[in-house]
Write a protein that holds these residues in place. Structure first.
Motif, PDB file in Angstrom:
ATOM      1  N   GLU A 524     -39.435  72.352  13.761  1.00 40.60           N
ATOM      2  CA  GLU A 524     -38.990  73.715  13.430  1.00 40.60           C
ATOM      3  C   GLU A 524     -38.617  74.489  14.691  1.00 40.60           C
ATOM      4  OE1 GLU A 524     -40.564  76.075  10.170  1.00 40.60           O
ATOM      5  OE2 GLU A 524     -42.243  74.654  10.051  1.00 40.60           O
ATOM      6  N   ALA A 525     -39.427  74.345  15.734  1.00 36.49           N
ATOM      7  CA  ALA A 525     -39.145  75.053  16.979  1.00 36.49           C
ATOM      8  C   ALA A 525     -37.825  74.581  17.593  1.00 36.49           C
ATOM      9  CB  ALA A 525     -40.297  74.857  17.967  1.00 36.49           C
ATOM     10  N   LEU A 526     -37.590  73.267  17.553  1.00 36.80           N
ATOM     11  CA  LEU A 526     -36.309  72.732  18.037  1.00 36.80           C
ATOM     12  C   LEU A 526     -35.143  73.349  17.273  1.00 36.80           C
ATOM     13  CD1 LEU A 526     -37.121  68.910  18.384  1.00 36.80           C
ATOM     14  CD2 LEU A 526     -36.527  70.456  20.254  1.00 36.80           C
ATOM     15  N   THR A 527     -35.312  73.470  15.972  1.00 34.58           N
ATOM     16  CA  THR A 527     -34.257  74.040  15.135  1.00 34.58           C
ATOM     17  C   THR A 527     -34.004  75.494  15.515  1.00 34.58           C
ATOM     18  OG1 THR A 527     -34.982  72.593  13.336  1.00 34.58           O
ATOM     19  CG2 THR A 527     -33.505  74.389  12.751  1.00 34.58           C
ATOM     20  N   CYS A 528     -35.075  76.257  15.671  1.00 32.12           N
ATOM     21  CA  CYS A 528     -34.940  77.664  16.068  1.00 32.12           C
ATOM     22  C   CYS A 528     -34.278  77.795  17.435  1.00 32.12           C
ATOM     23  CB  CYS A 528     -36.304  78.342  16.107  1.00 32.12           C
ATOM     24  SG  CYS A 528     -37.112  78.530  14.516  1.00 32.12           S
ATOM     25  N   ALA A 529     -34.574  76.845  18.316  1.00 25.92           N
ATOM     26  CA  ALA A 529     -34.038  76.893  19.677  1.00 25.92           C
ATOM     27  C   ALA A 529     -32.586  76.420  19.746  1.00 25.92           C
ATOM     28  CB  ALA A 529     -34.910  76.052  20.603  1.00 25.92           C
ATOM     29  N   GLY A 530     -32.030  76.001  18.614  1.00 27.39           N
ATOM     30  CA  GLY A 530     -30.642  75.556  18.573  1.00 27.39           C
ATOM     31  C   GLY A 530     -30.449  74.098  18.927  1.00 27.39           C
ATOM     32  N   ILE A 532     -30.486  71.346  17.287  1.00 32.13           N
ATOM     33  CA  ILE A 532     -30.504  70.854  15.907  1.00 32.13           C
ATOM     34  C   ILE A 532     -30.429  69.336  15.821  1.00 32.13           C
ATOM     35  CG2 ILE A 532     -28.010  71.182  15.611  1.00 32.13           C
ATOM     36  CD1 ILE A 532     -30.675  71.801  12.914  1.00 32.13           C
ATOM     37  N   ASP A 533     -29.612  68.696  16.668  1.00 35.50           N
ATOM     38  CA  ASP A 533     -29.510  67.231  16.630  1.00 35.50           C
ATOM     39  C   ASP A 533     -30.852  66.586  16.990  1.00 35.50           C
ATOM     40  OD1 ASP A 533     -26.877  67.397  15.884  1.00 35.50           O
ATOM     41  OD2 ASP A 533     -26.086  67.111  17.912  1.00 35.50           O
ATOM     42  N   GLU A 534     -31.516  67.157  17.985  1.00 37.02           N
ATOM     43  CA  GLU A 534     -32.844  66.651  18.363  1.00 37.02           C
ATOM     44  C   GLU A 534     -33.833  66.872  17.222  1.00 37.02           C
ATOM     45  OE1 GLU A 534     -34.323  67.559  22.474  1.00 37.02           O
ATOM     46  OE2 GLU A 534     -32.482  68.745  22.519  1.00 37.02           O
ATOM     47  N   ALA A 538     -35.940  63.979  15.432  1.00 36.07           N
ATOM     48  CA  ALA A 538     -37.406  64.047  15.469  1.00 36.07           C
ATOM     49  C   ALA A 538     -37.984  64.030  14.059  1.00 36.07           C
ATOM     50  CB  ALA A 538     -37.846  65.320  16.203  1.00 36.07           C
ATOM     51  N   PHE A 539     -37.343  64.754  13.146  1.00 37.14           N
ATOM     52  CA  PHE A 539     -37.807  64.796  11.754  1.00 37.14           C
ATOM     53  C   PHE A 539     -37.761  63.402  11.130  1.00 37.14           C
ATOM     54  CE2 PHE A 539     -36.985  65.113   7.211  1.00 37.14           C
ATOM     55  CZ  PHE A 539     -37.968  65.998   6.792  1.00 37.14           C
ATOM     56  N   SER A 584     -32.281  72.518   6.952  1.00 32.26           N
ATOM     57  CA  SER A 584     -31.226  72.646   5.934  1.00 32.26           C
ATOM     58  C   SER A 584     -30.530  73.998   6.025  1.00 32.26           C
ATOM     59  CB  SER A 584     -31.813  72.446   4.532  1.00 32.26           C
ATOM     60  OG  SER A 584     -32.618  73.546   4.145  1.00 32.26           O
ATOM     61  N   ARG A 585     -31.262  75.030   6.435  1.00 37.55           N
ATOM     62  CA  ARG A 585     -30.641  76.354   6.567  1.00 37.55           C
ATOM     63  C   ARG A 585     -29.684  76.406   7.747  1.00 37.55           C
ATOM     64  NH1 ARG A 585     -34.789  81.041   6.692  1.00 37.55           N
ATOM     65  NH2 ARG A 585     -32.860  82.229   6.534  1.00 37.55           N
ATOM     66  N   LYS A 586     -29.908  75.543   8.727  1.00 40.33           N
ATOM     67  CA  LYS A 586     -29.041  75.512   9.909  1.00 40.33           C
ATOM     68  C   LYS A 586     -27.803  74.643   9.703  1.00 40.33           C
ATOM     69  CE  LYS A 586     -31.126  77.822  13.353  1.00 40.33           C
ATOM     70  NZ  LYS A 586     -30.463  78.757  14.273  1.00 40.33           N
ATOM     71  N   LEU A 587     -27.944  73.633   8.851  1.00 36.29           N
ATOM     72  CA  LEU A 587     -26.828  72.728   8.646  1.00 36.29           C
ATOM     73  C   LEU A 587     -25.725  73.414   7.849  1.00 36.29           C
ATOM     74  CD1 LEU A 587     -28.732  69.429   7.767  1.00 36.29           C
ATOM     75  CD2 LEU A 587     -27.634  70.022   9.932  1.00 36.29           C
TER      76      LEU A 587
END
Length: 593
Positions: A524-530, A532-534, A538-539, A584-587
């Motif tokens: 989640e933190a990676l996603t918030c930090a932008g 997204i590919d990482e 990781a997921f 999913s909200r970022k994609l």
């Protein structure tokens, strides 16, 4: 060291759970409640535990276990030299008479698939954590087990004599076994079992159909949601951390805890997951649980309560061998005596949607605004008090950053509630607490490393501070977010992509295994930090740490990938759901099918 996995499937109906081994044995099942003594506890003691199995003559050549798609109905297929058969296990649950039918009844359907397999049905229930062995006697079509608090009955069209005498039976037609506690099955066996199976299947598939989930790893989200649903004790609304006790966080560690209770913190994350996937019934039931607790908890909230809201969870050690010989075996949990002040903010954050989400009729909640204000006053009074923190240190009291984060989060939630209802008293106190908690969080900042530490005055890092990013305290994509995240990764992330809670020694030494939800927080933190590919990579890596059914444990040994800790752990499945939702909200895809 070889890889250890929990070779169990889980069934349940929001009244009870059962853990079923790949060889068909029910090795863990507590009746009449999640926190009652087990009636089958072979998982913790092969001799005293009791079990319920349908084993073949000769060795098992192959075992295949799977769920009927989008249900909590478990199938176990066994292949032996003589043939192949399938056991379908389920806990009945469906709508009836405008309410849920969820009896203390377990049904096992046994079907021959190939050849003429012989099976032995062994049903050996126990009471008082293995100290009591009920008397059994045969009636016309059932076996009764006497000596427990209520009658335990096994109704079946198998030969009773063969069961009682431990003989093998040729399986040449479909057979049924219905185990009941209290109210017996006094209806036609075959047609009732088939009707209950069909209605339970339709109930679960209808429940899944009403999930609002994205295309991103939808099947994994569905399975986790189904697991989480049967961790709520529907009668009171309580949500348990796990249905097991004393499965060690690491072999020989002594970190063997009873998780069959409702942690305020775990419930917050679980309800966030249900909210993210569009299920609100669980939140409304939990609200009622909190209201009932708050009536008797005016002075302060405990970190956890029993599923009926009882406060005394006295920890005891049982005379049992333990899982794979790991002792002690504990029931009860000393953590109920701990000071863990993050719970107040978590209660407010968990209840926020009930007050501000327009899908709820807000007038129903306006009469409980005093609860919001009372909790805010408690945060105010405890702002300068050290606590045991979310990891429940038994001998260490600190001013934890995570606790102040949830003072901040709870105050923010209360501010929104106060604004919604025009309650200036709530708004003013919430504003004050947001300011004070911010000052405390900033006192945890280590400027030389660009990271927020575990507590004021501590140099130790803590994975729970990933939440500073996820809860919006640190701005998404900011330089401060990137520095904080990288510092936590450098110290707490394993080369396999897993995350330690912390690395310093605690009451039991240094942690040996990683904590799975921390790795999902990292996603989640990676996603918030932008990144997204990482985050996606990781997921998808974390999904490989599930067992053969995709069920997740509490802890994972980074080097071997072994599952440890209580199982399946609601926390870990919550992490999966919330991480998938965040991605999913970022994609650039539609959020809904």
């Amino acid at each position: 060291m070889s890889k250890h996995t929990y070779d169990y499937g889980l069934i349940g109906n929001c009244s009870y759970q059962a853990h079923i081994h790949k060889d068909t044995t029910i090795e863990w099942m507590c009746w009449p409640r999640f926190d009652s003594s087990f009636i089958f506890g072979k998982m913790l003691d092969n001799d005293k535990g009791g079990g319920f199995s349908i084993l073949p003559s000769g060795e098992i050549k192959e075992s295949k276990q799977y769920y009927l798609e989008n249900t909590n109905i478990l199938c176990t297929e066994i292949t032996s030299e003589e043939g192949r058969y399938r056991v379908t296990d389920f806990a009945p649950r469906f709508h009836q008479y405008d309410r849920y039918f969820k009896p203390l009844m377990l049904i096992r359907k046994v079907e021959p698939l190939e050849g003429r397999p012989r099976v032995k049905v062994s049903c050996e229930p126990v009471g008082d954590y293995g100290n009591l062995k009920p008397m059994q006697y045969e009636a016309s079509n059932h076996i009764e087990y006497l000596g427990l608090a209520k009658e335990l009955r096994l109704t079946t069209n198998f030969s009773l004599s063969y069961i009682v005498q431990d003989n093998y039976i040729v399986l040449n037609e479909t057979k049924y076994l219905a185990l009941t506690y209290g109210a017996p099955l006094e209806a036609p066996l075959v047609s009732t079992c088939e009707t209950f199976l069909d209605r339970t299947k339709r109930y679960w598939r209808g429940w899944v159909k009403n999930l609002s989930v994205s295309n991103f790893h939808q099947a994994d989200i569905n399975r986790s949601a189904l697991v989480l649903k049967i961790h709520q004790y529907e009668d009171t609304g309580a949500i348990i951390a796990a249905g097991t006790t004393s499965l060690p966080e690491a072999p020989g560690s002594g970190r063997n805890w009873d998780y069959r209770y409702c942690w305020m913190r775990d419930a917050y994350y679980t309800l966030t997951a249900f909210n993210n996937i569009g299920h609100f019934e669980e939140l409304e039931r939990y609200f009622n649980y909190i209201v009932n607790i708050s009536v008797k908890s005016r002075e302060r909230f405990q970190p956890l309560y029993g599923i009926t809201g009882h406060e005394m969870l006295t920890e005891q050690t049982l005379d049992l061998k333990g899982y794979l010989g790991n002792q002690p075996v504990r029931v009860g949990n000393q953590a109920y005596t701990h000071v863990q002040n993050d719970v107040y903010g978590q209660i407010l954050a968990a209840l926020l949607p009930l007050y501000v989400d327009r899908r709820f009729i807000n007038v129903e909640r306006s009469d409980s605004l005093h609860l919001v204000y009372d909790i805010l006053k408690q945060i105010d009074q405890l702002m300068n008090e050290p606590d045991a923190g979310l990891w429940e240190f038994r001998t260490l009291s600190q001013y934890h950053c995570y606790t102040y984060l949830f003072h901040w989060t709870g105050a923010k939630a209360a501010f929104k509630i106060g604004k919604m209802f025009g309650d200036e008293k709530i708004v003013r106190l919430a504003e004050k607490l947001v300011k004070e908690s911010t000052e405390k969080i900033e006192a945890c900042f280590d400027a030389s490393r660009g990271v927020y530490t575990q507590a004021i005055g501590s140099k130790n890092l803590d994975a729970s501070n990933l939440q500073l990013i996820m809860m919006g305290y640190l701005e998404n994509g900011s330089e401060a977010t990137q520095k904080h995240l990288k510092a936590l990764e450098a110290e707490l992330k394993s080369s396999e992509g897993l995350f330690y809670r912390y690395k310093h020694a605690d009451d039991f030494g240094e942690p040996e295994t990683t904590f799975l939800i921390c790795a999902f927080w990292h996603v989640e933190a990676l996603t918030c930090a932008g990144r997204i590919d990482e985050a996606i990579k990781a997921f998808e890596n974390l999904l490989t740490y599930g067992n053969h059914l995709g069920l997740l444990s509490e802890d994972v040994d980074a080097k071997t990938g072994s599952q440890w800790g209580n199982f399946p752990q609601a926390y870990s499945h919550v992490g999966l759901v919330n991480a998938a939702y965040r991605i999913s909200r970022k994609l650039d895809k539609p959020n809904f099918l």
